[in-house]
Design a protein around this motif. Sequence first.
Motif, short mmCIF file in Angstrom:
data_model
loop_
_atom_site.label_atom_id
_atom_site.label_comp_id
_atom_site.label_asym_id
_atom_site.label_seq_id
_atom_site.Cartn_x
_atom_site.Cartn_y
_atom_site.Cartn_z
N GLY A 56 13.75 42.02 64.31
CA GLY A 56 13.05 43.49 64.85
C GLY A 56 14.29 44.57 64.77
O GLY A 56 13.73 45.73 64.92
N GLN A 57 15.45 44.04 64.46
CA GLN A 57 16.32 45.29 64.24
C GLN A 57 16.99 44.78 62.89
O GLN A 57 17.15 43.87 62.54
CB GLN A 57 17.63 45.13 65.51
N ILE A 58 17.45 46.05 62.54
CA ILE A 58 18.42 45.92 61.18
C ILE A 58 19.66 45.32 61.67
O ILE A 58 20.16 46.06 62.75
CB ILE A 58 18.59 47.12 60.31
N VAL A 59 20.40 44.36 61.22
CA VAL A 59 21.55 43.95 61.44
C VAL A 59 22.73 44.40 60.30
O VAL A 59 22.41 43.70 59.33
CB VAL A 59 21.60 42.55 61.88
N VAL A 60 24.03 44.90 60.81
CA VAL A 60 24.98 45.05 60.03
C VAL A 60 26.05 43.99 60.35
O VAL A 60 26.76 44.38 61.51
CB VAL A 60 25.71 46.50 59.93
N LEU A 61 26.28 43.35 59.67
CA LEU A 61 27.01 41.89 59.89
C LEU A 61 28.25 41.75 59.01
O LEU A 61 28.38 41.75 57.82
CB LEU A 61 26.01 40.62 59.79
N ASN A 62 29.32 42.22 59.65
CA ASN A 62 30.60 42.36 58.92
C ASN A 62 31.54 41.31 59.32
O ASN A 62 31.87 41.23 60.66
CB ASN A 62 31.34 43.60 59.58
N PHE A 63 32.21 40.56 58.31
CA PHE A 63 32.96 39.56 58.31
C PHE A 63 34.39 40.05 58.35
O PHE A 63 34.54 40.76 57.26
CB PHE A 63 32.66 38.54 57.54
N TRP A 64 35.23 39.91 59.31
CA TRP A 64 36.79 40.64 59.23
C TRP A 64 37.82 39.55 60.09
O TRP A 64 37.39 38.80 60.53
CB TRP A 64 36.49 41.93 59.69
N ALA A 65 38.91 40.14 59.90
CA ALA A 65 39.88 39.34 60.54
C ALA A 65 41.11 40.39 60.77
O ALA A 65 41.36 41.61 60.41
CB ALA A 65 40.68 38.38 59.57
N THR A 66 41.81 40.16 61.98
CA THR A 66 42.73 41.13 62.41
C THR A 66 44.07 41.22 61.54
O THR A 66 44.77 42.33 61.22
CB THR A 66 43.54 40.59 63.85
N TRP A 67 44.32 40.20 60.70
CA TRP A 67 45.42 40.25 59.54
C TRP A 67 44.99 41.09 58.42
O TRP A 67 45.74 40.98 57.26
CB TRP A 67 46.03 38.96 59.31
N CYS A 68 43.69 41.31 58.21
CA CYS A 68 43.27 41.79 56.90
C CYS A 68 43.41 43.13 56.60
O CYS A 68 42.86 44.02 57.75
CB CYS A 68 41.80 41.37 56.79
N GLY A 69 44.27 43.80 55.83
CA GLY A 69 44.76 45.00 55.73
C GLY A 69 43.09 45.93 55.39
O GLY A 69 43.03 46.78 56.07
N PRO A 70 42.27 45.62 54.22
CA PRO A 70 41.27 46.20 54.23
C PRO A 70 40.16 46.35 55.27
O PRO A 70 39.56 47.24 55.57
CB PRO A 70 40.54 45.54 52.84
N CYS A 71 40.20 45.28 56.24
CA CYS A 71 39.49 45.31 57.56
C CYS A 71 40.14 46.24 58.34
O CYS A 71 39.25 47.05 59.08
CB CYS A 71 39.70 43.97 58.18
N ASN A 72 41.20 46.53 58.33
CA ASN A 72 41.63 47.54 59.32
C ASN A 72 41.37 48.84 59.03
O ASN A 72 41.05 49.80 59.96
CB ASN A 72 43.43 47.48 59.28
N THR A 73 41.35 49.12 57.47
CA THR A 73 41.03 50.34 57.12
C THR A 73 39.36 50.77 57.27
O THR A 73 38.94 51.76 57.58
CB THR A 73 41.25 50.35 55.50
N GLU A 74 38.77 49.50 56.96
CA GLU A 74 37.19 49.53 57.29
C GLU A 74 36.64 49.77 58.56
O GLU A 74 35.48 50.32 58.57
CB GLU A 74 36.55 48.53 56.48
N MET A 75 37.45 49.12 59.67
CA MET A 75 36.90 49.10 60.99
C MET A 75 36.34 50.76 61.40
O MET A 75 35.37 50.87 61.92
CB MET A 75 37.75 48.27 61.80
N PRO A 76 37.22 51.54 61.51
CA PRO A 76 36.85 52.99 61.95
C PRO A 76 35.60 53.34 61.60
O PRO A 76 34.81 54.00 62.29
CB PRO A 76 38.12 53.86 61.45
N MET A 77 35.31 53.11 60.05
CA MET A 77 33.86 53.63 59.44
C MET A 77 32.80 52.76 60.15
O MET A 77 31.67 53.48 60.57
CB MET A 77 34.12 53.30 58.06
#
Length: 187
Positions: A56-77
């Motif tokens: 019933g909701q739209i889900v944005v499912l993001n797979f990430w890791a603490t050690w992942c550089g691009p994940c660190n960049t993407e998280m604030p967005m």
Amino acid sequence: MSFSWFRCRVILPALCAVSLILLLPTPMAAKKTLKTVKLSLQDMNGKRASVQDLRGQIVVLNFWATWCGPCNTEMPMLVQAAQKYKQQPVAFLGASVDDSKTQKNIPAFLDRYHVGYTILTGASADDLDKLKLGVAVPATAFIDASGIVRFRILGQMRPGELQARIDWLLHETGPAPVALVTHLEQK
């Protein structure tokens, strides 16, 4: 011009085209044949949380890791988008692929970026594979209200890509964004 020649050159191809159009599946029929997402992991409190619970909701499912550089960049967005859409039927889920050695870093990571949406732990390469998200993080699936993955972004997404997919799923007007975007380096 004889009638039989006209029938063969004009009417027959037109009838074939109409028949073909009627036999092709419609977008809605194709959507009904797609499988819904089934993913259940633990939240940060150790309770089971399931994507199916968010139907019933739209889900944005993001797979990430603490050690992942691009994940660190993407998280604030992602944090900013979750805040922007909090009054809409949009749920954000972060699925950490951190293993037992790095899971201890998750709370500090969440504090650093002020993550206020649900974080799931224990995600694996199998979970990524089931959702056709490749083998690397970050990877994001955009799931419609009926539980079907409509868009995938492999690698670090761009701000416009995130908003375009959410807005399209909310309103379904205009042409749909590209279903699969890959921002992974090719080696």
